[in-house]
Design an enzyme around this catalytic site. Structure first.
Site, PDB file in Angstrom:
ATOM      1  N   LYS A  53       0.841  -1.209   0.000  1.00  0.00           N
ATOM      2  CA  LYS A  53       0.000   0.000   0.000  1.00  0.00           C
ATOM      3  C   LYS A  53       0.874   1.257   0.000  1.00  0.00           C
ATOM      4  CE  LYS A  53      -3.838  -2.470   2.007  1.00  0.00           C
ATOM      5  NZ  LYS A  53      -4.846  -2.730   3.023  1.00  0.00           N
ATOM      6  N   GLN A  97      -5.530  -1.832   9.353  1.00  0.00           N
ATOM      7  CA  GLN A  97      -5.284  -3.140   8.736  1.00  0.00           C
ATOM      8  C   GLN A  97      -5.814  -4.248   9.649  1.00  0.00           C
ATOM      9  OE1 GLN A  97      -4.059  -3.299   5.657  1.00  0.00           O
ATOM     10  NE2 GLN A  97      -3.949  -5.517   5.511  1.00  0.00           N
ATOM     11  N   ASP A 120     -11.654   2.178   3.426  1.00  0.00           N
ATOM     12  CA  ASP A 120     -11.860   0.735   3.397  1.00  0.00           C
ATOM     13  C   ASP A 120     -13.330   0.404   3.129  1.00  0.00           C
ATOM     14  OD1 ASP A 120     -10.005  -1.252   3.658  1.00  0.00           O
ATOM     15  OD2 ASP A 120      -9.913  -1.187   5.850  1.00  0.00           O
TER      16      ASP A 120
HETATM   17  N1  LUD Z   1      -7.641  -5.109   6.325  1.00  0.00           N
HETATM   18  C1  LUD Z   1      -7.263  -5.663   4.037  1.00  0.00           C
HETATM   19  N2  LUD Z   1      -6.698  -7.185   5.760  1.00  0.00           N
HETATM   20  C2  LUD Z   1      -6.327  -8.229   4.815  1.00  0.00           C
HETATM   21  N3  LUD Z   1      -1.250  -9.354  -2.891  1.00  0.00           N
HETATM   22  C3  LUD Z   1      -5.736  -6.343   2.290  1.00  0.00           C
HETATM   23  C4  LUD Z   1      -4.388  -7.666   0.698  1.00  0.00           C
HETATM   24  C5  LUD Z   1      -2.668  -6.764  -0.753  1.00  0.00           C
HETATM   25  N4  LUD Z   1      -8.697  -3.124   6.850  1.00  0.00           N
HETATM   26  C6  LUD Z   1      -8.234  -3.961   5.940  1.00  0.00           C
HETATM   27  O1  LUD Z   1      -5.265  -5.217   2.082  1.00  0.00           O
HETATM   28  O2  LUD Z   1      -8.089  -4.197   2.421  1.00  0.00           O
HETATM   29  C7  LUD Z   1      -7.902  -4.472   3.630  1.00  0.00           C
HETATM   30  N5  LUD Z   1      -8.364  -3.648   4.615  1.00  0.00           N
HETATM   31  N6  LUD Z   1      -6.723  -6.577   3.156  1.00  0.00           N
HETATM   32  N7  LUD Z   1      -5.360  -7.512   1.707  1.00  0.00           N
HETATM   33  C8  LUD Z   1      -6.038  -8.617   2.340  1.00  0.00           C
HETATM   34  C9  LUD Z   1      -6.886  -8.009   3.423  1.00  0.00           C
HETATM   35  C10 LUD Z   1      -7.181  -5.973   5.395  1.00  0.00           C
HETATM   36  C11 LUD Z   1      -4.138  -8.887   0.159  1.00  0.00           C
HETATM   37  C12 LUD Z   1      -3.167  -9.064  -0.825  1.00  0.00           C
HETATM   38  C13 LUD Z   1      -2.436  -7.998  -1.285  1.00  0.00           C
HETATM   39  C14 LUD Z   1      -3.637  -6.587   0.203  1.00  0.00           C
HETATM   40  C15 LUD Z   1      -1.360  -8.169  -2.311  1.00  0.00           C
HETATM   41  O3  LUD Z   1      -0.609  -7.276  -2.569  1.00  0.00           O
HETATM   42  C16 LUD Z   1      -0.266  -9.712  -3.861  1.00  0.00           C
HETATM   43  C17 LUD Z   1      -0.956 -10.497  -4.973  1.00  0.00           C
HETATM   44  O4  LUD Z   1      -1.972 -11.146  -4.692  1.00  0.00           O
HETATM   45  O5  LUD Z   1      -0.414 -10.470  -6.092  1.00  0.00           O
HETATM   46  C18 LUD Z   1       0.776 -10.653  -3.288  1.00  0.00           C
HETATM   47  C19 LUD Z   1       1.248 -10.298  -1.921  1.00  0.00           C
HETATM   48  C20 LUD Z   1       2.256 -11.301  -1.363  1.00  0.00           C
HETATM   49  O6  LUD Z   1       1.978 -11.885  -0.292  1.00  0.00           O
HETATM   50  O7  LUD Z   1       3.307 -11.485  -1.970  1.00  0.00           O
END
Ligand code: LUD
Ligand code: NAP
Length: 282
Positions: A53, A97, A120
């Protein structure tokens, strides 16, 4: 049959270019969009997501301030920080988060966020508006799923959509958004009696369960659009979705990969919401 891949990274990249232009326009009006992320504890996956992020903010010219708080931080301390950020004119978006440590109640914390800064889209005001079909800040992951489904070119209207999972962050809001798009929606969960029967009828299948490779190819309707929200780290260190990509991609018409699917879209929709929140000041 081999499914077309819905490339989340590519769609996210295109969208980020447009968001960048909006940031530049705001800067001409002396507004720099600002996002604050609050991370409590040292969950390794959360650290990766929050870093992604921060990186996206940097790439787009959005100011980001992350608060990394120790696991022991009290609920009152988190809420006091949110209250300060609610008042800070340079901060347009606040995100806590998840998951939080057990002694911090996510519902209480989320309700402390000013709904106009709730990028969010998880505050009851935004969730309520979403259900009522009113303008709101939309939850990032579900919004990303809808954009990916639309990118296939299929018309969601009248399709049978099945969502597996009913969390507040994914399953429930994505179901409501599919309903808003005029799909006929079924929401499945751990008490669903015959899950396979439901998933096999889905023209659009969205899976957010948190169990690696849970949905196999024989649970999918041939030609379906499959959106895999799950991110699970396997013992070998690799990431896997909730859908068994190998068998599913032989049956589905379109499928999202993990990584490179819904994850990058979640981050992009967060950037989108932060800019939306900042634009409301114009
Ligand atoms: N909490 C989220 N918790 C978990 N994947 C994310 C997520 C980036 N309050 C709140 O950000 O929106 C949220 N708001 N979430 N998540 C999951 C969830 C939260 C999940 C994956 C990724 C954010 C991301 O960058 C990459 C991909 O799928 O290509 C890979 C990341 C890696 O582990 O290498
Ligand atoms: P969650 O809060 O753990 O909810 C899981 C849901 O799956 C619950 O509704 C649960 O049903 C249901 N479920 C569990 N076992 C089941 C079974 N055997 N059959 C049918 N349903 C079952 O999950 P979440 O927060 O939505 O996350 C789900 C996955 O998506 C995780 O892997 C998470 O890491 C990932 N995720 C990814 C992103 C992203 O940006 N890519 C964003 C958020 C989450 P009950 O309600 O009956 O318990």
């Amino acid at each position: 049959m081999s499914a077309d891949i819905i490339d989340g990274k590519e769609i996210a990249g295109e969208m980020r270019q447009k968001i960048k232009d909006r940031v530049m326009n705001l800067k001409k009006k002396n507004i720099v969009p600002g996002l604050s992320v609050i991370l409590v504890g040292d969950d390794p996956a959360s650290q990766v997501y929050v870093r992604n992020k921060e990186k996206a903010c940097k790439d787009l010219g959005i100011k980001s301030k992350t608060f990394r708080l120790p696991r022991e931080t009290s609920q009152a301390e988190v809420i006091n920080l949110i209250k300060d950020l609610n008042k800070d004119p340079e901060i347009h978006g606040i995100l806590v988060q998840l998951p939080l440590p057990d002694h911090v109640d996510p519902d209480v914390v989320i309700e402390a966020i000013d709904p106009s800064k709730d990028v969010d889209g998880l505050h009851p005001v935004n969730m309520g508006r979403l259900i009522r079909g009113q303008q709101c800040l939309m939850p990032c992951t579900p919004h990303g799923c809808i954009i990916m489904i639309k990118r296939t070119g299929i018309d969601i209207k009248g399709k049978k959509a099945v969502v597996v999972g009913r969390s507040n962050i994914v399953g429930k809001p994505v179901s409501i958004m599919l309903l808003q798009e005029n799909a006929t929606v079924t929401v499945c969960h751990s008490k669903t009696v015959d899950l396979e029967k439901e998933t096999r009828e889905a023209d659009i299948l969205v899976v957010a369960v948190g169990k690696p490779k849970f949905i196999k190819g024989d649970m999918i309707k041939p030609g379906a659009v499959v959106i895999d929200v799950g991110i699970n780290r396997l013992d070998n260190g690799k990431l896997a979705g909730d859908v068994d990509f190998e068998s599913a991609s032989k049956v589905a018409g379109w499928i999202t990969p993990v990584p490179g699917g819904v994850g990058p879209m979640t981050i992009t929709m967060l950037m989108h919401n932060t800019v939306e929140a900042a634009e409301r000041l114009c």
